[in-house]
Design a protein around this motif. Structure first.
Motif, PDB file in Angstrom:
ATOM      1  N   CYS A  21      60.086  -7.358  47.985  1.00  0.00           N
ATOM      2  CA  CYS A  21      60.889  -8.449  47.439  1.00  0.00           C
ATOM      3  C   CYS A  21      62.386  -8.216  47.612  1.00  0.00           C
ATOM      4  CB  CYS A  21      60.595  -8.601  45.948  1.00  0.00           C
ATOM      5  SG  CYS A  21      58.877  -8.943  45.600  1.00  0.00           S
ATOM      6  N   LEU A  80      64.123 -13.958  42.648  1.00  0.00           N
ATOM      7  CA  LEU A  80      63.484 -13.657  43.922  1.00  0.00           C
ATOM      8  C   LEU A  80      64.052 -14.574  45.001  1.00  0.00           C
ATOM      9  CD1 LEU A  80      61.185 -11.942  45.153  1.00  0.00           C
ATOM     10  CD2 LEU A  80      59.632 -13.813  44.572  1.00  0.00           C
ATOM     11  N   PRO A 138      51.414 -15.664  47.266  1.00  0.00           N
ATOM     12  CA  PRO A 138      52.814 -15.283  47.476  1.00  0.00           C
ATOM     13  C   PRO A 138      53.487 -16.039  48.624  1.00  0.00           C
ATOM     14  CG  PRO A 138      51.492 -13.330  47.137  1.00  0.00           C
ATOM     15  CD  PRO A 138      50.536 -14.481  47.267  1.00  0.00           C
ATOM     16  N   SER A 175      55.791  -7.093  44.986  1.00  0.00           N
ATOM     17  CA  SER A 175      54.871  -7.965  44.262  1.00  0.00           C
ATOM     18  C   SER A 175      53.480  -7.375  44.332  1.00  0.00           C
ATOM     19  CB  SER A 175      54.859  -9.360  44.908  1.00  0.00           C
ATOM     20  OG  SER A 175      53.775 -10.108  44.398  1.00  0.00           O
ATOM     21  N   VAL A 177      62.375 -12.153  38.585  1.00  0.00           N
ATOM     22  CA  VAL A 177      61.643 -10.907  38.761  1.00  0.00           C
ATOM     23  C   VAL A 177      61.774 -10.093  37.482  1.00  0.00           C
ATOM     24  CG1 VAL A 177      61.421  -8.779  40.092  1.00  0.00           C
ATOM     25  CG2 VAL A 177      61.969 -10.923  41.256  1.00  0.00           C
ATOM     26  N   GLY A 202      57.609  -7.249  38.902  1.00  0.00           N
ATOM     27  CA  GLY A 202      57.851  -6.427  40.082  1.00  0.00           C
ATOM     28  C   GLY A 202      57.663  -4.954  39.761  1.00  0.00           C
ATOM     29  N   MET A 224      57.639 -13.219  37.985  1.00  0.00           N
ATOM     30  CA  MET A 224      56.814 -12.264  38.701  1.00  0.00           C
ATOM     31  C   MET A 224      57.130 -10.869  38.195  1.00  0.00           C
ATOM     32  SD  MET A 224      56.934 -10.975  42.619  1.00  0.00           S
ATOM     33  CE  MET A 224      58.088  -9.704  42.113  1.00  0.00           C
ATOM     34  N   ILE A 270      60.052 -12.841  49.863  1.00  0.00           N
ATOM     35  CA  ILE A 270      58.987 -11.838  49.864  1.00  0.00           C
ATOM     36  C   ILE A 270      58.579 -11.626  51.320  1.00  0.00           C
ATOM     37  CG2 ILE A 270      56.664 -11.208  49.130  1.00  0.00           C
ATOM     38  CD1 ILE A 270      56.900 -13.212  46.883  1.00  0.00           C
ATOM     39  N   ASN A 298      51.131  -9.192  42.837  1.00  0.00           N
ATOM     40  CA  ASN A 298      50.441 -10.426  42.462  1.00  0.00           C
ATOM     41  C   ASN A 298      50.218 -10.560  40.960  1.00  0.00           C
ATOM     42  OD1 ASN A 298      50.239 -11.848  44.887  1.00  0.00           O
ATOM     43  ND2 ASN A 298      48.544 -10.567  45.542  1.00  0.00           N
ATOM     44  N   TRP A 346      51.840 -12.955  38.505  1.00  0.00           N
ATOM     45  CA  TRP A 346      52.713 -14.124  38.444  1.00  0.00           C
ATOM     46  C   TRP A 346      52.625 -14.804  37.088  1.00  0.00           C
ATOM     47  CZ3 TRP A 346      55.773 -14.789  42.563  1.00  0.00           C
ATOM     48  CH2 TRP A 346      55.376 -14.204  43.769  1.00  0.00           C
TER      49      TRP A 346
END
Length: 194
Positions: A62, A70, A140, A104, A156, A44, A42, A73, A106, A108
């Motif tokens: 996060c 991670l 998430p 996050s 992350v 960050g 992810m 979340i 989003n 991914w």
């Protein structure tokens, strides 16, 4: 919908956000080097770089362990600047944030194993909330559940690329200006679709 066509690791993003070129480089590097089918990535972003000047935002704040994995979340709604502080509200209570928290947005990097979890999770979602008009199935939340039960781990990845998006109509001129600057600075060509 994409499951029959996808047989390799992939990036999953929001369609209405600008993530910056470094974010794509980071996720591509991760996806080409990670061999564990249940290790996801992810990108960050630092919270204070993702706020709007025009109102509150919702962000997945996060928490990570010492190795940058991670651990949790927490979706925080009503995050906003107040004077020189960044705060969020929950149940009418005010909580301070430093602004340095990774959030996050989003972005991914997932493996094809995600389809199994999405199918299972979506079936449960439809049973519980499928008849509620404004209900949403949040990726998430699904990934967080899989972290908690030990099914997946998420590395992350940090990047200094700018992030921006349109949350409020007043954000539009800001975003347009940022895109024009990236073109002027030759980060992107003037005609992207030649």
């Amino acid at each position: 919908m994409a499951e029959p066509e996808v047989n390799s690791p992939m990036a999953v993003i929001n369609a209405d956000d600008f993530y910056g070129p470094q974010a794509y480089q980071e996720i591509a590097s991760f996806l080409t080097s990670s061999t564990d089918k249940n290790e996801y990535g992810m990108v960050g972003y630092q919270l204070d770089n993702t706020l709007s000047e025009f109102g509150s935002v919702s962000r997945g704040v996060c928490q990570t362990d010492s190795s940058g994995r991670l651990t949790e979340i927490n979706e925080r709604t009503k995050i906003q600047k107040e004077d020189d502080e960044i705060v969020y509200y929950e149940d009418e209570k005010r909580f301070p944030l430093t602004g340095k928290e990774p959030v996050s947005m989003n972005f991914w990097g997932v493996k094809t194993s995600v389809f199994k979890y999405l199918n299972e999770g979506f079936r449960e979602f439809l049973q519980e909330k499928g008849n509620k008009l404004k209900s949403e199935f949040f990726v998430p939340f699904l990934i967080n559940d899989k972290i908690v039960d030990g099914t997946v781990s998420v590395k992350v990845l940090t990047c200094d690329s700018p992030w921006f998006g349109v949350t409020y109509k007043e954000d539009k001129p800001y975003v347009q200006g940022k895109l024009k600057k990236l073109i002027a600075d030759k980060v992107y060509p003037e005609n992207l679709w030649k």
